[in-house]
Design a protein around this motif. Structure first.
Motif, PDB file in Angstrom:
ATOM      1  N   ASP A 185       0.826  -1.207   0.000  1.00 18.89           N
ATOM      2  CA  ASP A 185       0.000   0.000   0.000  1.00 18.89           C
ATOM      3  C   ASP A 185       0.860   1.257   0.000  1.00 18.89           C
ATOM      4  O   ASP A 185       0.554   2.234  -0.689  1.00 18.89           O
ATOM      5  N   LEU A 186       1.951   1.239   0.752  1.00 22.47           N
ATOM      6  CA  LEU A 186       2.828   2.404   0.852  1.00 22.47           C
ATOM      7  C   LEU A 186       3.447   2.748  -0.499  1.00 22.47           C
ATOM      8  O   LEU A 186       3.352   3.892  -0.967  1.00 22.47           O
ATOM      9  N   PHE A 187       4.072   1.767  -1.134  1.00 19.67           N
ATOM     10  CA  PHE A 187       4.707   2.022  -2.426  1.00 19.67           C
ATOM     11  C   PHE A 187       3.650   2.297  -3.506  1.00 19.67           C
ATOM     12  O   PHE A 187       3.873   3.116  -4.402  1.00 19.67           O
ATOM     13  N   GLY A 188       2.530   1.608  -3.406  1.00 18.18           N
ATOM     14  CA  GLY A 188       1.462   1.850  -4.370  1.00 18.18           C
ATOM     15  C   GLY A 188       0.938   3.267  -4.301  1.00 18.18           C
ATOM     16  O   GLY A 188       0.694   3.902  -5.337  1.00 18.18           O
ATOM     17  N   GLN A 189       0.777   3.796  -3.106  1.00 23.05           N
ATOM     18  CA  GLN A 189       0.297   5.167  -2.946  1.00 23.05           C
ATOM     19  C   GLN A 189       1.299   6.187  -3.460  1.00 23.05           C
ATOM     20  O   GLN A 189       0.918   7.193  -4.061  1.00 23.05           O
ATOM     21  N   ARG A 190       2.576   5.937  -3.228  1.00 21.62           N
ATOM     22  CA  ARG A 190       3.589   6.888  -3.719  1.00 21.62           C
ATOM     23  C   ARG A 190       3.614   6.901  -5.250  1.00 21.62           C
ATOM     24  O   ARG A 190       3.694   7.962  -5.880  1.00 21.62           O
ATOM     25  N   LEU A 191       3.540   5.719  -5.861  1.00 19.11           N
ATOM     26  CA  LEU A 191       3.505   5.659  -7.325  1.00 19.11           C
ATOM     27  C   LEU A 191       2.235   6.297  -7.865  1.00 19.11           C
ATOM     28  O   LEU A 191       2.248   6.973  -8.905  1.00 19.11           O
ATOM     29  N   LEU A 192       1.136   6.095  -7.157  1.00 17.97           N
ATOM     30  CA  LEU A 192      -0.135   6.665  -7.584  1.00 17.97           C
ATOM     31  C   LEU A 192      -0.095   8.188  -7.511  1.00 17.97           C
ATOM     32  O   LEU A 192      -0.632   8.878  -8.387  1.00 17.97           O
ATOM     33  N   GLU A 193       0.525   8.737  -6.480  1.00 17.48           N
ATOM     34  CA  GLU A 193       0.634  10.189  -6.348  1.00 17.48           C
ATOM     35  C   GLU A 193       1.452  10.780  -7.490  1.00 17.48           C
ATOM     36  O   GLU A 193       1.119  11.843  -8.022  1.00 17.48           O
ATOM     37  N   ILE A 194       2.518  10.086  -7.865  1.00 17.50           N
ATOM     38  CA  ILE A 194       3.341  10.566  -8.988  1.00 17.50           C
ATOM     39  C   ILE A 194       2.550  10.501 -10.287  1.00 17.50           C
ATOM     40  O   ILE A 194       2.550  11.452 -11.083  1.00 17.50           O
ATOM     41  N   TRP A 195       1.848   9.378 -10.507  1.00 12.56           N
ATOM     42  CA  TRP A 195       1.096   9.183 -11.750  1.00 12.56           C
ATOM     43  C   TRP A 195      -0.046  10.177 -11.871  1.00 12.56           C
ATOM     44  O   TRP A 195      -0.296  10.730 -12.937  1.00 12.56           O
TER      45      TRP A 195
END
Length: 349
Positions: free
Chosen positions: A181-191
């Protein structure tokens, strides 16, 4: 398959009868759904009533159906083995000598040019071109009908595909949590921080866009819309007692996610989908208006807006584009409001 089973369970759920009753209670949204559905259904069969080919031709006691078959003109009294131009005065006379033709209600296709205009294009509305013609002599009604159809099909396809991707990603993030969830959220914020419209314009400028190519590009930037909604529901649902019991019994994670938690998460998802549909339609219209959308010459709502901008001396083009696009968006917003009321637990009949 799991999503299909989930949809079947949602459909059979008795509480959905109550939600449908709440949806119908919002008269504005309920009638908007009917109006939009009828318009879309009519557009799906546009070839039957908006076409530059006759529905039926009778020639020398033989019946032909040009809207579904290509008939060479030498079978209808012509001279060559080529596709028949039914608007050609010579061919029309040849057919009418020994038969007859039944024309659609609007005798134009979206790319048909009216060569019999009495004034320069764009011509004003008359009995033949009910909303006039654009600057290339093409019938505005025909382009409106086919443009509405392609826009709705595109927006519907984009909404369904991006929703499936967003639901799967949000479910994985919310259910497993932790580093995923942590890495997914960071990638999602960038995208999500990327300017979608500008990125679409840049990517679409490399190749000539087609329906499939443009749909694929927009899916890349549309799927994150539902991730946060589904993720929140799964973060809440994974700590419920029945989920813990299912884990203790050894039920597979995929079954818990899509059979037990997802039906509850779908309530918020279905409420959001009409607005996702509206956003997809307006994005396609914007790209078509800027010239980065569907292939040149395609019927589209954005191209109609562009025609209105480029031909200010022909106000019927801008008025038609404004009324048609605003009416479609108003209907979709009303449907979205009714869907929100239907899934609102605070509202009961």
């Amino acid at each position: 398959m799991s999503l299909l089973l989930t949809w079947q369970r949602i459909k059979k759920n008795p509480s959905n009868h109550q939600r449908w009753a709440q949806f119908k209670a919002n008269k504005r949204g309920y009638y908007s759904l009917w109006i939009f559905s009828i318009l879309f259904l009519l557009s799906l069969f546009a070839e039957v009533w908006v076409n530059d080919k006759p529905i039926m031709v009778s020639y020398q006691s033989h019946w032909y159906f040009p809207i579904v078959q290509d008939i060479p003109e030498n079978k209808l009294g012509g001279d060559f083995d080529i596709s028949t131009d039914y608007r050609d005065p010579y061919m029309a006379d040849q057919i009418n000598k020994e038969g007859w033709m039944i024309w659609p209600l609007i005798p134009f296709y979206y790319d048909s040019i009216n060569y019999e205009l009495t004034s320069a294009a764009p011509s004003s509305p008359d009995s033949l071109n009910l909303l006039g013609t654009d600057d290339q002599g093409r019938d505005v009604v025909a382009r409106l009908v086919y443009g509405f159809r392609i826009s709705v099909i595109f927006a519907l396809s984009l909404t369904l595909v991006s929703s499936v991707i967003g639901i799967i990603v949000g479910a994985i993030q919310g259910y497993y949590g932790g580093k995923i969830d942590l890495f997914g959220q960071r990638l999602l914020e960038i995208w999500e921080g990327l300017p979608m419209l500008f990125m679409l314009i840049i990517l679409a400028s490399f190749v000539e866009p087609t329906f499939t190519w443009l749909l694929g590009l927009m899916i890349l930037f549309s799927w994150p819309s539902l991730v946060s909604v589904v993720r929140a529901e799964f973060l809440r649902g994974r700590h419920l007692d029945y989920v813990k019991a299912a884990k203790a019994l050894g039920v597979k994670d995929s079954k818990i996610m899509f059979k037990h938690i997802l039906p509850n998460a779908m309530i918020a998802t279905l409420t959001f989908m009409p607005y996702l549909f509206t956003g997809a339609l307006t994005t396609l219209t914007s790209l078509d208006f800027l010239g980065f959308g569907l292939p040149l010459g395609s019927a589209s709502l954005g191209e109609m807006v562009s025609q209105g901008k480029d031909n200010l001396h022909a106000p019927w083009l801008a008025i038609t584009a404004f009324i048609s696009l605003s009416s479609i968006l108003v209907l979709l917003v009303f449907i979205g409001e009714a869907a929100r009321d239907a899934f609102d637990p605070r509202k009961t009949l």
